[in-house]
Design a protein around this motif. Structure first.
Motif, PDB file in Angstrom:
ATOM      1  N   ARG A 121      -1.023  -0.965  -9.281  1.00 46.67           N
ATOM      2  CA  ARG A 121      -1.361  -1.873  -8.186  1.00 46.67           C
ATOM      3  C   ARG A 121      -0.121  -2.711  -7.881  1.00 46.67           C
ATOM      4  O   ARG A 121       0.510  -3.251  -8.796  1.00 46.67           O
ATOM      5  CB  ARG A 121      -2.526  -2.777  -8.572  1.00 46.67           C
ATOM      6  CG  ARG A 121      -2.926  -3.772  -7.471  1.00 46.67           C
ATOM      7  CD  ARG A 121      -3.989  -4.735  -7.969  1.00 46.67           C
ATOM      8  NE  ARG A 121      -5.214  -4.050  -8.370  1.00 46.67           N
ATOM      9  CZ  ARG A 121      -5.610  -3.878  -9.635  1.00 46.67           C
ATOM     10  NH1 ARG A 121      -4.860  -4.365 -10.621  1.00 46.67           N
ATOM     11  NH2 ARG A 121      -6.704  -3.243  -9.925  1.00 46.67           N
TER      12      ARG A 121
ATOM     13  N   ARG B  89       0.835  -1.207   0.000  1.00 51.91           N
ATOM     14  CA  ARG B  89       0.000   0.000   0.000  1.00 51.91           C
ATOM     15  C   ARG B  89       0.871   1.259   0.000  1.00 51.91           C
ATOM     16  O   ARG B  89       0.523   2.264  -0.641  1.00 51.91           O
ATOM     17  CB  ARG B  89      -0.911  -0.002   1.235  1.00 51.91           C
ATOM     18  CG  ARG B  89      -1.867  -1.176   1.322  1.00 51.91           C
ATOM     19  CD  ARG B  89      -2.918  -1.178   0.233  1.00 51.91           C
ATOM     20  NE  ARG B  89      -2.435  -1.761  -1.012  1.00 51.91           N
ATOM     21  CZ  ARG B  89      -2.348  -3.056  -1.227  1.00 51.91           C
ATOM     22  NH1 ARG B  89      -2.685  -3.911  -0.286  1.00 51.91           N
ATOM     23  NH2 ARG B  89      -1.923  -3.511  -2.392  1.00 51.91           N
ATOM     24  N   SER B  90       1.991   1.225   0.718  1.00 57.49           N
ATOM     25  CA  SER B  90       2.879   2.396   0.743  1.00 57.49           C
ATOM     26  C   SER B  90       3.486   2.651  -0.630  1.00 57.49           C
ATOM     27  O   SER B  90       3.613   3.796  -1.073  1.00 57.49           O
ATOM     28  CB  SER B  90       3.985   2.184   1.784  1.00 57.49           C
ATOM     29  OG  SER B  90       3.447   2.048   3.080  1.00 57.49           O
TER      30      SER B  90
ATOM     31  N   GLU C 198       2.147   1.860  -3.489  1.00 54.27           N
ATOM     32  CA  GLU C 198       1.090   2.372  -4.377  1.00 54.27           C
ATOM     33  C   GLU C 198       0.881   3.870  -4.203  1.00 54.27           C
ATOM     34  O   GLU C 198       0.488   4.553  -5.139  1.00 54.27           O
ATOM     35  CB  GLU C 198      -0.212   1.617  -4.103  1.00 54.27           C
ATOM     36  CG  GLU C 198      -0.185   0.178  -4.601  1.00 54.27           C
ATOM     37  CD  GLU C 198      -1.411  -0.609  -4.187  1.00 54.27           C
ATOM     38  OE1 GLU C 198      -1.597  -1.728  -4.696  1.00 54.27           O
ATOM     39  OE2 GLU C 198      -2.184  -0.102  -3.339  1.00 54.27           O
ATOM     40  N   GLN C 199       1.161   4.386  -3.012  1.00 54.38           N
ATOM     41  CA  GLN C 199       1.009   5.820  -2.784  1.00 54.38           C
ATOM     42  C   GLN C 199       2.023   6.631  -3.585  1.00 54.38           C
ATOM     43  O   GLN C 199       1.797   7.802  -3.876  1.00 54.38           O
ATOM     44  CB  GLN C 199       1.149   6.132  -1.293  1.00 54.38           C
ATOM     45  CG  GLN C 199       0.002   5.576  -0.446  1.00 54.38           C
ATOM     46  CD  GLN C 199       0.191   5.851   1.029  1.00 54.38           C
ATOM     47  OE1 GLN C 199       1.083   6.611   1.420  1.00 54.38           O
ATOM     48  NE2 GLN C 199      -0.628   5.230   1.860  1.00 54.38           N
ATOM     49  N   LEU C 200       3.157   5.994  -3.947  1.00 57.49           N
ATOM     50  CA  LEU C 200       4.126   6.696  -4.788  1.00 57.49           C
ATOM     51  C   LEU C 200       3.558   6.994  -6.157  1.00 57.49           C
ATOM     52  O   LEU C 200       3.898   8.001  -6.778  1.00 57.49           O
ATOM     53  CB  LEU C 200       5.402   5.852  -4.934  1.00 57.49           C
ATOM     54  CG  LEU C 200       6.298   5.726  -3.704  1.00 57.49           C
ATOM     55  CD1 LEU C 200       7.426   4.768  -3.989  1.00 57.49           C
ATOM     56  CD2 LEU C 200       6.826   7.082  -3.278  1.00 57.49           C
ATOM     57  N   ASP C 201       2.705   6.084  -6.665  1.00 61.03           N
ATOM     58  CA  ASP C 201       2.070   6.290  -7.973  1.00 61.03           C
ATOM     59  C   ASP C 201       0.767   5.487  -7.981  1.00 61.03           C
ATOM     60  O   ASP C 201       0.772   4.279  -8.247  1.00 61.03           O
ATOM     61  CB  ASP C 201       2.986   5.830  -9.101  1.00 61.03           C
ATOM     62  CG  ASP C 201       2.497   6.321 -10.462  1.00 61.03           C
ATOM     63  OD1 ASP C 201       1.281   6.571 -10.598  1.00 61.03           O
ATOM     64  OD2 ASP C 201       3.331   6.458 -11.379  1.00 61.03           O
ATOM     65  N   PRO C 202      -0.368   6.130  -7.687  1.00 59.14           N
ATOM     66  CA  PRO C 202      -1.651   5.417  -7.605  1.00 59.14           C
ATOM     67  C   PRO C 202      -2.104   4.792  -8.919  1.00 59.14           C
ATOM     68  O   PRO C 202      -3.096   4.073  -8.942  1.00 59.14           O
ATOM     69  CB  PRO C 202      -2.630   6.518  -7.160  1.00 59.14           C
ATOM     70  CG  PRO C 202      -1.773   7.573  -6.526  1.00 59.14           C
ATOM     71  CD  PRO C 202      -0.490   7.542  -7.306  1.00 59.14           C
TER      72      PRO C 202
END
Length: 495
Positions: free
Chosen positions: A160, A150-151, A153-157
């Motif tokens: 997945r 999840r962390s 994915e926060q770099l580039d939503p």
């Protein structure tokens, strides 16, 4: 003109975002630690400007405002040596390179959050280590992996991220969420890389490259993993379900024998498609490519599932043996690829002998023949330490089962009792078929030497023996020539 320096909150944020490690990927030195004594700390790092804080400085950008020059975006955390290095070699360290350093260092620091302690960490802090049940340990690992995914994915939503762990290193699977994402990559120019990428573009075939041969650009997620991956696999799967079916020519004329089927990952390229399937419970990796006219097949046995299993009960052995025989004899192999119940492609031909390694299958099959009637079984080890002597010895023993009528052989017999002596004399005098029992040390060192001290009795029925009767004595070894008949059969007994 005054310098546009960073304020204290920006300096602290630059350091914390990279866990106070130098952002130079070739350095990565820790820059904060405790002072000698009971309290206080010391730092050897600093918040360096990407573009200079004042005119005349390295990489100065006159288009920036004073607040932009002193903003977090224009800073990078470095150790003092690297901070001096980038300012003294401006051409070697341009703006885009420093920006990439910063993104990579932040991504690396993110991967370290919630990371489970290593074995060394646990050993150095025994008072803080609790003994967990296997279920709790697995649960914590899954929780940690999920948090890292999840962390990331926060770099580039737009992506997945899923993470798997095989016990040594994690593997990251990164897929676009909503359609294609433009990402560029630089590849090391060598023949192997060119051939691999050609297969990918033409047939969509999955390729696996050495991590040092590929660099991604265009997303902080992949930028952060550059240089960190041992291997990078690239695939272009289609959003559909495929099934691969495998059959071989049977002994009956013009008939096929179905062996197995498996779901497959289907990918496409400019010339055709490719799919990879795991058949026989994962014991066979099957790769299929098609240009719309012909199918190209590669079959590779994988024996990991056999490790630790009894050699007499190996899963899918018979199916692999039939496929091996088809490759060896040049028999027809039939492949069908279906998508959503509809036939996409089919082909029939001969499996290239070079694409199927059957040497181990031959050896295992002959050992199974020898052990068939024995209550003893041995386990397949992780290390298959098979020597040429082992292969020859097992092949000679197992080859006796193919003895043909009229063939003659010489063996040494050593009767242990007077009854055995008399029985041998009568058999030779009458000239009628009888049974012959040969006992010898198996002396096979494969599979960890489990068969190196075993004695084996080879019993051959309905043989006619010839020898001089007066030569037989208890405990005396005598060479005996014997001839096989049509009724001769061979059996093995492990003593």
């Amino acid at each position: 003109m005054p310098r546009d320096n960073f304020n204290k909150p920006v300096v602290e944020e630059l350091g914390r975002r990279v866990a106070f490690a130098c952002s130079n990927p070739d350095c990565r030195n820790q820059t904060v630690g405790p002072k000698s004594g009971a309290d206080g700390f010391v730092t050897t790092g600093e918040a360096a400007h990407i573009t200079a804080a004042a005119p005349g400085g390295p990489r100065y950008d006159p288009t920036l405002t004073s607040s932009e020059r002193s903003a977090f975006k224009n800073g990078i955390w470095l150790c003092r040596n690297c901070a001096a290095l980038i300012d003294r070699d401006v051409e070697g360290y341009p703006v885009d390179k420093l920006v990439q350093w910063k993104q990579t260092a932040e991504a690396r620091a993110l991967l370290g959050i919630n990371k489970p302690p290593t074995i060394d960490d646990a050993a150095s802090l025994p008072e803080r280590v609790n003994i967990l049940s296997a279920r709790d340990a697995l649960s914590r690992v899954r929780t940690t992996m999920t948090a890292i995914a999840r962390s990331l994915e926060q770099l580039d939503p737009r992506f997945r991220v899923t993470i798997a762990h095989d016990g040594s290193v994690p593997s990251f699977s990164i897929e676009p969420v909503d359609g294609p994402v433009n990402v560029s990559m630089n590849l090391r120019d060598n023949a192997k890389t060119r051939q691999s990428m050609q297969r990918f573009f033409e047939y969509g075939q999955r390729v696996t490259l050495d991590g040092k041969d590929i660099t991604f650009h265009g997303t902080p997620l992949l930028d952060g993993l550059n240089g960190e991956a041992r291997h990078v696999s690239i695939s272009n799967p289609l959003n559909c379900h495929a099934v691969v079916k495998l059959s071989v020519a049977s002994r009956k004329k013009n008939e096929l024998e179905f062996l197995d089927q498996s779901s497959a990952t289907l990918s496409s390229g400019s010339k055709g498609f490719s799919c990879d399937a795991q058949l026989f419970g994962g014991c066979l990796a099957l790769s299929v490519t098609s240009d719309g006219q012909r199918l190209h097949i590669k079959a590779t046995p994988t024996f990991e599932r056999w490790m630790g299993r009894g050699i007499k009960v190996l899963p899918y052995f018979e199916q692999l043996r039939k496929l091996r025989d088809a490759a060896r004899l040049g028999s027809q192999v039939d492949i069908v690829v279906e998508v959503e119940g509809q036939r996409l492609a089919a082909g029939r031909g001969k499996l290239p002998m070079t694409s199927f390694g059957y040497g181990l299958l031959d050896f295992v099959e002959e050992v199974r023949v020898i052990l068939h009637q024995s209550p003893v079984d041995i386990l397949m080890p992780k290390k298959l330490d098979i020597t040429a002597d082992d292969i020859d010895r097992v092949h000679q023993l197992a080859g006796l089962r193919h003895v043909s009528a009229g063939s003659t052989m010489t063996a040494t017999v050593e009767p242990q009792t007077e009854h055995e002596v008399e029985s041998l004399r009568k058999s030779i005098a009458v000239g009628r078929p009888t049974a012959m029992r040969l006992t010898q040390l198996l002396d096979v060192h494969a599979f960890g030497g489990l068969l190196s001290e075993k004695k084996i009795a080879v019993e051959i029925s309905h043989v006619v023996m010839t020898a001089r009767r007066k030569n037989f004595r208890v405990g005396l070894s005598v060479p005996v020539k014997f001839r096989a008949t049509r009724e001769s059969k061979v059996s093995y007994v492990l003593l």
